[in-house]
Design a protein around this motif. Structure first.
Motif, PDB file in Angstrom:
ATOM      1  N   ARG A 188       8.957   3.549   1.535  1.00 31.64           N
ATOM      2  CA  ARG A 188       8.392   4.820   0.843  1.00 31.64           C
ATOM      3  C   ARG A 188       9.534   5.715   0.253  1.00 31.64           C
ATOM      4  O   ARG A 188      10.812   5.473   1.029  1.00 31.64           O
ATOM      5  CB  ARG A 188       7.501   5.629   1.597  1.00 31.64           C
ATOM      6  N   ASP A 189       9.332   6.352  -0.839  1.00 22.47           N
ATOM      7  CA  ASP A 189      10.446   7.304  -1.233  1.00 22.47           C
ATOM      8  C   ASP A 189       9.589   8.602  -1.369  1.00 22.47           C
ATOM      9  O   ASP A 189       9.325   8.847  -2.387  1.00 22.47           O
ATOM     10  CB  ASP A 189      11.013   6.753  -2.590  1.00 22.47           C
ATOM     11  N   ASN A 190       9.751   9.521  -0.506  1.00 23.33           N
ATOM     12  CA  ASN A 190       8.831  10.641  -0.464  1.00 23.33           C
ATOM     13  C   ASN A 190       9.275  11.758  -1.751  1.00 23.33           C
ATOM     14  O   ASN A 190       8.801  12.359  -2.325  1.00 23.33           O
ATOM     15  CB  ASN A 190       8.832  11.548   0.908  1.00 23.33           C
ATOM     16  N   ALA A 191      10.573  11.558  -1.988  1.00 18.28           N
ATOM     17  CA  ALA A 191      11.286  12.283  -3.150  1.00 18.28           C
ATOM     18  C   ALA A 191      10.431  11.907  -4.474  1.00 18.28           C
ATOM     19  O   ALA A 191      10.351  12.957  -5.364  1.00 18.28           O
ATOM     20  CB  ALA A 191      12.710  12.366  -3.151  1.00 18.28           C
ATOM     21  N   LYS A 192      10.069  10.901  -4.377  1.00 17.10           N
ATOM     22  CA  LYS A 192       9.512  10.206  -5.665  1.00 17.10           C
ATOM     23  C   LYS A 192       8.036  10.146  -5.557  1.00 17.10           C
ATOM     24  O   LYS A 192       7.672   9.815  -6.569  1.00 17.10           O
ATOM     25  CB  LYS A 192      10.272   8.837  -6.109  1.00 17.10           C
ATOM     26  N   ASN A 193       7.604  10.595  -4.427  1.00 16.27           N
ATOM     27  CA  ASN A 193       6.157  10.383  -4.174  1.00 16.27           C
ATOM     28  C   ASN A 193       5.742   8.923  -4.626  1.00 16.27           C
ATOM     29  O   ASN A 193       4.641   8.768  -4.919  1.00 16.27           O
ATOM     30  CB  ASN A 193       5.210  11.416  -5.238  1.00 16.27           C
ATOM     31  N   THR A 194       6.419   7.948  -3.983  1.00 19.45           N
ATOM     32  CA  THR A 194       5.858   6.564  -4.189  1.00 19.45           C
ATOM     33  C   THR A 194       6.144   5.758  -3.030  1.00 19.45           C
ATOM     34  O   THR A 194       7.202   5.987  -2.199  1.00 19.45           O
ATOM     35  CB  THR A 194       7.034   5.779  -5.379  1.00 19.45           C
ATOM     36  N   LEU A 195       5.099   4.859  -3.051  1.00 19.55           N
ATOM     37  CA  LEU A 195       5.299   4.038  -1.895  1.00 19.55           C
ATOM     38  C   LEU A 195       5.453   2.504  -2.449  1.00 19.55           C
ATOM     39  O   LEU A 195       4.964   2.242  -3.768  1.00 19.55           O
ATOM     40  CB  LEU A 195       3.690   3.956  -1.264  1.00 19.55           C
ATOM     41  N   TYR A 196       6.049   1.658  -1.747  1.00 22.94           N
ATOM     42  CA  TYR A 196       6.433   0.163  -2.013  1.00 22.94           C
ATOM     43  C   TYR A 196       5.839  -0.883  -1.329  1.00 22.94           C
ATOM     44  O   TYR A 196       5.777  -0.577  -0.157  1.00 22.94           O
ATOM     45  CB  TYR A 196       8.046   0.098  -2.371  1.00 22.94           C
ATOM     46  N   LEU A 197       5.682  -2.061  -2.088  1.00 24.17           N
ATOM     47  CA  LEU A 197       5.379  -3.085  -1.083  1.00 24.17           C
ATOM     48  C   LEU A 197       6.196  -4.335  -1.558  1.00 24.17           C
ATOM     49  O   LEU A 197       5.927  -4.884  -2.626  1.00 24.17           O
ATOM     50  CB  LEU A 197       3.994  -3.635  -0.937  1.00 24.17           C
ATOM     51  N   GLN A 198       7.281  -4.831  -1.035  1.00 20.16           N
ATOM     52  CA  GLN A 198       8.128  -5.983  -1.355  1.00 20.16           C
ATOM     53  C   GLN A 198       7.338  -7.331  -0.784  1.00 20.16           C
ATOM     54  O   GLN A 198       7.339  -7.258   0.391  1.00 20.16           O
ATOM     55  CB  GLN A 198       9.521  -5.911  -0.851  1.00 20.16           C
ATOM     56  N   MET A 199       7.137  -8.070  -1.684  1.00 22.20           N
ATOM     57  CA  MET A 199       6.350  -9.303  -0.941  1.00 22.20           C
ATOM     58  C   MET A 199       7.134 -10.543  -1.544  1.00 22.20           C
ATOM     59  O   MET A 199       7.425 -10.813  -2.712  1.00 22.20           O
ATOM     60  CB  MET A 199       4.900  -9.334  -2.052  1.00 22.20           C
ATOM     61  N   ASN A 200       7.691 -11.193  -0.465  1.00 22.79           N
ATOM     62  CA  ASN A 200       8.562 -12.498  -0.751  1.00 22.79           C
ATOM     63  C   ASN A 200       7.627 -13.557   0.018  1.00 22.79           C
ATOM     64  O   ASN A 200       6.618 -13.448   0.508  1.00 22.79           O
ATOM     65  CB  ASN A 200       9.738 -12.118   0.052  1.00 22.79           C
ATOM     66  N   SER A 201       7.982 -14.778  -0.559  1.00 22.64           N
ATOM     67  CA  SER A 201       7.515 -16.024   0.020  1.00 22.64           C
ATOM     68  C   SER A 201       5.952 -16.107  -0.259  1.00 22.64           C
ATOM     69  O   SER A 201       5.244 -16.336   0.699  1.00 22.64           O
ATOM     70  CB  SER A 201       7.954 -16.282   1.260  1.00 22.64           C
ATOM     71  N   LEU A 202       5.550 -15.765  -1.403  1.00 23.37           N
ATOM     72  CA  LEU A 202       4.084 -15.371  -1.777  1.00 23.37           C
ATOM     73  C   LEU A 202       3.523 -16.784  -1.520  1.00 23.37           C
ATOM     74  O   LEU A 202       3.954 -18.087  -1.850  1.00 23.37           O
ATOM     75  CB  LEU A 202       3.851 -15.037  -2.919  1.00 23.37           C
ATOM     76  N   LYS A 203       2.038 -16.868  -0.954  1.00 17.85           N
ATOM     77  CA  LYS A 203       1.350 -17.796  -0.751  1.00 17.85           C
ATOM     78  C   LYS A 203       0.061 -17.778  -1.719  1.00 17.85           C
ATOM     79  O   LYS A 203      -0.302 -16.530  -2.086  1.00 17.85           O
ATOM     80  CB  LYS A 203       1.019 -17.824   0.508  1.00 17.85           C
ATOM     81  N   PRO A 204      -0.809 -18.863  -2.100  1.00 16.98           N
ATOM     82  CA  PRO A 204      -1.863 -18.768  -2.844  1.00 16.98           C
ATOM     83  C   PRO A 204      -2.763 -17.725  -2.109  1.00 16.98           C
ATOM     84  O   PRO A 204      -3.488 -16.977  -2.830  1.00 16.98           O
ATOM     85  CB  PRO A 204      -2.187 -20.257  -2.923  1.00 16.98           C
ATOM     86  N   GLU A 205      -2.953 -17.755  -0.520  1.00 17.38           N
ATOM     87  CA  GLU A 205      -3.957 -16.908  -0.055  1.00 17.38           C
ATOM     88  C   GLU A 205      -3.595 -15.479   0.016  1.00 17.38           C
ATOM     89  O   GLU A 205      -4.161 -14.613   0.592  1.00 17.38           O
ATOM     90  CB  GLU A 205      -4.018 -17.493   1.420  1.00 17.38           C
ATOM     91  N   ASP A 206      -2.430 -15.189  -0.652  1.00 13.59           N
ATOM     92  CA  ASP A 206      -2.083 -13.692  -0.834  1.00 13.59           C
ATOM     93  C   ASP A 206      -2.750 -13.325  -2.203  1.00 13.59           C
ATOM     94  O   ASP A 206      -2.627 -12.068  -2.452  1.00 13.59           O
ATOM     95  CB  ASP A 206      -0.445 -13.533  -1.096  1.00 13.59           C
ATOM     96  N   THR A 207      -3.333 -14.054  -2.823  1.00 10.54           N
ATOM     97  CA  THR A 207      -4.036 -13.565  -4.237  1.00 10.54           C
ATOM     98  C   THR A 207      -5.044 -12.580  -3.871  1.00 10.54           C
ATOM     99  O   THR A 207      -5.951 -12.900  -3.007  1.00 10.54           O
ATOM    100  CB  THR A 207      -4.676 -14.823  -4.720  1.00 10.54           C
ATOM    101  N   ALA A 208      -5.004 -11.475  -4.572  1.00 10.57           N
ATOM    102  CA  ALA A 208      -5.998 -10.295  -4.339  1.00 10.57           C
ATOM    103  C   ALA A 208      -5.551  -9.099  -5.294  1.00 10.57           C
ATOM    104  O   ALA A 208      -4.392  -9.201  -6.002  1.00 10.57           O
ATOM    105  CB  ALA A 208      -5.867 -10.014  -2.712  1.00 10.57           C
ATOM    106  N   VAL A 209      -6.498  -8.369  -5.201  1.00 10.15           N
ATOM    107  CA  VAL A 209      -6.242  -6.820  -5.853  1.00 10.15           C
ATOM    108  C   VAL A 209      -5.834  -6.017  -4.681  1.00 10.15           C
ATOM    109  O   VAL A 209      -6.344  -5.915  -3.326  1.00 10.15           O
ATOM    110  CB  VAL A 209      -7.711  -6.228  -6.211  1.00 10.15           C
ATOM    111  N   TYR A 210      -4.693  -5.532  -4.859  1.00  9.83           N
ATOM    112  CA  TYR A 210      -3.692  -4.532  -3.834  1.00  9.83           C
ATOM    113  C   TYR A 210      -4.050  -3.127  -4.179  1.00  9.83           C
ATOM    114  O   TYR A 210      -3.692  -2.769  -5.439  1.00  9.83           O
ATOM    115  CB  TYR A 210      -2.430  -5.048  -3.877  1.00  9.83           C
ATOM    116  N   HIS A 211      -4.237  -2.573  -2.903  1.00  9.86           N
ATOM    117  CA  HIS A 211      -4.546  -1.087  -3.371  1.00  9.86           C
ATOM    118  C   HIS A 211      -3.707  -0.278  -2.225  1.00  9.86           C
ATOM    119  O   HIS A 211      -3.540  -0.854  -1.253  1.00  9.86           O
ATOM    120  CB  HIS A 211      -6.115  -0.686  -3.120  1.00  9.86           C
ATOM    121  N   CYS A 212      -3.316   0.714  -2.691  1.00 11.24           N
ATOM    122  CA  CYS A 212      -2.610   1.451  -1.892  1.00 11.24           C
ATOM    123  C   CYS A 212      -3.558   2.762  -1.371  1.00 11.24           C
ATOM    124  O   CYS A 212      -4.597   3.204  -2.035  1.00 11.24           O
ATOM    125  CB  CYS A 212      -1.408   2.280  -2.527  1.00 11.24           C
TER     126      CYS A 212
END
Length: 121
Positions: free
Chosen positions: A71-95
């Protein structure tokens, strides 16, 4: 506060994506924040969470070692770095802003619109 996730897309197995979640209309810097996902026909699933300071993170076993929340609180932003993605990661992602009970639970009125991640084999 409105939360808007972005950065989703279509990738092949083994690929990477970086999701962002921008908070507007207020600050979320004092809240723990998290990512959840929901695949078609499945229940919502916790993915990752981070404390307000960023000093502590938690991950679902299914993504541990592959995903990184930040997260970067100065930018009011949350992040999710996703590596080595798999088919089972397929979804709608919500924060969301979260609180931990027995498990992480999103706070009412702090649930963002999702972004779709599709991983093909």
């Amino acid at each position: 506060v409105q939360l808007q996730a972005s950065g989703g897309g279509s990738v092949q197995t083994g690929g990477s994506l970086r999701l962002s979640c921008l908070a507007s209309g207020g600050t979320v810097s004092s809240f723990a924040m998290g990512w959840f996902r929901q695949a078609p026909g499945k229940e919502r699933e916790f993915v990752a969470a981070i404390t307000w300071s960023g000093s502590h993170t938690d991950y679902a076993d299914s993504v541990k070692g592959r995903f990184t929340i930040s997260r970067d609180n100065a930018k009011n932003t949350l992040y999710l770095q996703m590596n080595s993605l798999k088919p089972e990661d397929t979804a709608v992602y919500h924060c969301a802003a979260v609180v931990r009970r027995v498990e992480y639970v999103p706070l009412p009125n702090y649930w963002g619109q999702g972004t779709l991640v599709t991983v093909s084999s």
